[in-house]
Design a protein around this motif. Sequence first.
Motif, mmCIF file in Angstrom:
data_model
loop_
_atom_site.group_PDB
_atom_site.id
_atom_site.type_symbol
_atom_site.label_atom_id
_atom_site.label_comp_id
_atom_site.label_asym_id
_atom_site.label_seq_id
_atom_site.Cartn_x
_atom_site.Cartn_y
_atom_site.Cartn_z
ATOM 1 N N VAL A 27 -8.329 15.243 -6.190
ATOM 2 C CA VAL A 27 -9.411 15.037 -5.216
ATOM 3 C C VAL A 27 -9.931 16.379 -4.700
ATOM 4 O O VAL A 27 -11.150 16.614 -4.610
ATOM 5 C CB VAL A 27 -8.925 14.164 -4.045
ATOM 6 C CG1 VAL A 27 -9.968 14.153 -2.927
ATOM 7 C CG2 VAL A 27 -8.654 12.747 -4.514
ATOM 8 N N ILE A 28 -9.016 17.289 -4.391
ATOM 9 C CA ILE A 28 -9.413 18.609 -3.901
ATOM 10 C C ILE A 28 -10.213 19.348 -4.971
ATOM 11 O O ILE A 28 -11.223 19.998 -4.683
ATOM 12 C CB ILE A 28 -8.178 19.419 -3.478
ATOM 13 C CG1 ILE A 28 -7.525 18.789 -2.232
ATOM 14 C CG2 ILE A 28 -8.554 20.876 -3.196
ATOM 15 C CD1 ILE A 28 -6.216 19.421 -1.836
ATOM 16 N N ALA A 29 -9.773 19.243 -6.218
ATOM 17 C CA ALA A 29 -10.478 19.906 -7.311
ATOM 18 C C ALA A 29 -11.886 19.358 -7.480
ATOM 19 O O ALA A 29 -12.852 20.105 -7.699
ATOM 20 C CB ALA A 29 -9.694 19.747 -8.610
ATOM 21 N N ARG A 87 0.839 -1.186 0.000
ATOM 22 C CA ARG A 87 0.000 0.000 0.000
ATOM 23 C C ARG A 87 0.882 1.247 0.000
ATOM 24 O O ARG A 87 1.891 1.312 0.688
ATOM 25 C CB ARG A 87 -0.905 0.001 1.232
ATOM 26 C CG ARG A 87 -1.914 1.140 1.234
ATOM 27 C CD ARG A 87 -2.813 1.074 2.457
ATOM 28 N NE ARG A 87 -3.561 -0.182 2.480
ATOM 29 C CZ ARG A 87 -3.752 -0.916 3.557
ATOM 30 N NH1 ARG A 87 -3.202 -0.567 4.694
ATOM 31 N NH2 ARG A 87 -4.452 -2.028 3.497
ATOM 32 N N ARG A 88 0.440 2.282 -0.774
ATOM 33 C CA ARG A 88 1.226 3.503 -0.804
ATOM 34 C C ARG A 88 0.299 4.701 -0.567
ATOM 35 O O ARG A 88 -0.908 4.606 -0.729
ATOM 36 C CB ARG A 88 1.922 3.648 -2.146
ATOM 37 C CG ARG A 88 0.994 3.660 -3.354
ATOM 38 C CD ARG A 88 1.768 3.606 -4.657
ATOM 39 N NE ARG A 88 0.870 3.600 -5.804
ATOM 40 C CZ ARG A 88 0.345 4.674 -6.354
ATOM 41 N NH1 ARG A 88 0.628 5.866 -5.834
ATOM 42 N NH2 ARG A 88 -0.471 4.588 -7.386
ATOM 43 N N ALA A 89 0.847 5.851 -0.240
ATOM 44 C CA ALA A 89 0.075 7.063 0.022
ATOM 45 C C ALA A 89 -0.308 7.739 -1.292
ATOM 46 O O ALA A 89 0.227 7.412 -2.350
ATOM 47 C CB ALA A 89 0.889 8.015 0.885
ATOM 48 N N PHE A 90 -1.260 8.727 -1.200
ATOM 49 C CA PHE A 90 -1.618 9.536 -2.361
ATOM 50 C C PHE A 90 -0.417 10.329 -2.839
ATOM 51 O O PHE A 90 0.360 10.861 -2.033
ATOM 52 C CB PHE A 90 -2.735 10.533 -1.996
ATOM 53 C CG PHE A 90 -4.103 9.914 -1.949
ATOM 54 C CD1 PHE A 90 -4.711 9.452 -3.102
ATOM 55 C CD2 PHE A 90 -4.780 9.819 -0.739
ATOM 56 C CE1 PHE A 90 -5.971 8.890 -3.055
ATOM 57 C CE2 PHE A 90 -6.038 9.262 -0.684
ATOM 58 C CZ PHE A 90 -6.637 8.788 -1.840
ATOM 59 N N THR A 91 -0.317 10.452 -4.132
ATOM 60 C CA THR A 91 0.697 11.363 -4.673
ATOM 61 C C THR A 91 0.128 12.777 -4.630
ATOM 62 O O THR A 91 -1.074 12.986 -4.437
ATOM 63 C CB THR A 91 1.034 11.009 -6.133
ATOM 64 O OG1 THR A 91 -0.114 11.255 -6.943
ATOM 65 C CG2 THR A 91 1.472 9.562 -6.264
ATOM 66 N N LEU A 92 0.970 13.766 -4.825
ATOM 67 C CA LEU A 92 0.529 15.157 -4.802
ATOM 68 C C LEU A 92 -0.495 15.429 -5.902
ATOM 69 O O LEU A 92 -1.494 16.124 -5.688
ATOM 70 C CB LEU A 92 1.741 16.083 -4.976
ATOM 71 C CG LEU A 92 1.435 17.586 -5.010
ATOM 72 C CD1 LEU A 92 0.754 18.013 -3.720
ATOM 73 C CD2 LEU A 92 2.715 18.384 -5.243
ATOM 74 N N VAL A 93 -0.275 14.851 -7.070
ATOM 75 C CA VAL A 93 -1.210 15.048 -8.190
ATOM 76 C C VAL A 93 -2.576 14.476 -7.849
ATOM 77 O O VAL A 93 -3.626 15.098 -8.091
ATOM 78 C CB VAL A 93 -0.658 14.402 -9.470
ATOM 79 C CG1 VAL A 93 -1.700 14.442 -10.585
ATOM 80 C CG2 VAL A 93 0.619 15.100 -9.909
ATOM 81 N N GLU A 94 -2.590 13.261 -7.283
ATOM 82 C CA GLU A 94 -3.856 12.641 -6.912
ATOM 83 C C GLU A 94 -4.595 13.476 -5.858
ATOM 84 O O GLU A 94 -5.816 13.643 -5.915
ATOM 85 C CB GLU A 94 -3.615 11.232 -6.387
ATOM 86 C CG GLU A 94 -3.161 10.250 -7.465
ATOM 87 C CD GLU A 94 -2.743 8.919 -6.884
ATOM 88 O OE1 GLU A 94 -2.895 7.889 -7.566
ATOM 89 O OE2 GLU A 94 -2.250 8.902 -5.730
#
Length: 308
Positions: free
Chosen positions: A25-27, A14-21
């Motif tokens: 999501v925020i958008a 398992r890995r964390a969200f990348t900055l782009v992802e």
Amino acid sequence: MRHLPPGSQATANRRAFTLVELLVVIAIIGVLVALLLPAVQAAREAARRMSCSNNLKQLGIAMHNYHDTLGTFPSGWISTNGAGWSALILPQIEQTNLYNSLDFNATNSWSATGPNRTACETLIAGYRCPSMAAATKEDFNGIAGRVPASYRGVASSTADCDDPGGSISGRHMESADLEGILFGNSGVRFGDITDGTTNTFMIGESWHDSAFNQDNNSADFWYIGSPQIKNNQTEYSEFVGSTAVPMNSRKIATTNGHYKELSYTSYHPGGAMFCLADGSVRFVSYTINLATYKALGSRNGGETIGDY
């Protein structure tokens, strides 16, 4: 070779969200909020408009009860003492104690030190549209906490000014034979509404703005009583308006201040609500045909009213 405990392989991969992802999501959330807010605002405005409609409905019932008791509708205003229709129907809106506190005969009854000041400073929810943007109380005409009103009686279908000085048509609020239901010292009965109670406006919404001034006219609208009417300084528009001038005239740059003072305008988009003589309430679009709109302000003009 080291063996991982059962179920730990998924954890290891398992890995964390990348900055782009995260930005995506925020958008998406921002777009959803942007889509949701207008719907929420529209729902709130619909609720406020319904509450405003109910206010007018209750005022219509109060007018009918007044007529049942005294045989006429109240006067739009009483020139000898400065009381407005909104003071006269206080017992019919469960404000008998406030009505009993009024002194209609005192010399300075509506002044800062007069006996009726407290009544003018009393907030009555039924006289205020829930969408009204004005302050709850204002320091005006010597009354420190005077309460603005959202609703004014319909006095005429021809008067275009408070007094003779600024009238173009020659019809004004000092005329004794106005065509509406609520005008100076009036005593209109159901039988006088020959155009039909379903075709005659009685009370309409107005946009209060005491800071507005044009051609020595102000869009200040109040209830209970007026020190200026008491002292024969006109200002009948504090209690009533006229359908002789276009709706929402405050938005018409070329319109004079006399018109704007008498015009009906609401805090709701697209139009204003009116209580008719039969007690029903209608939302009337600003785009209504002007001839139809004028005819609705008359109780006895003999006009044929179509759909509006």
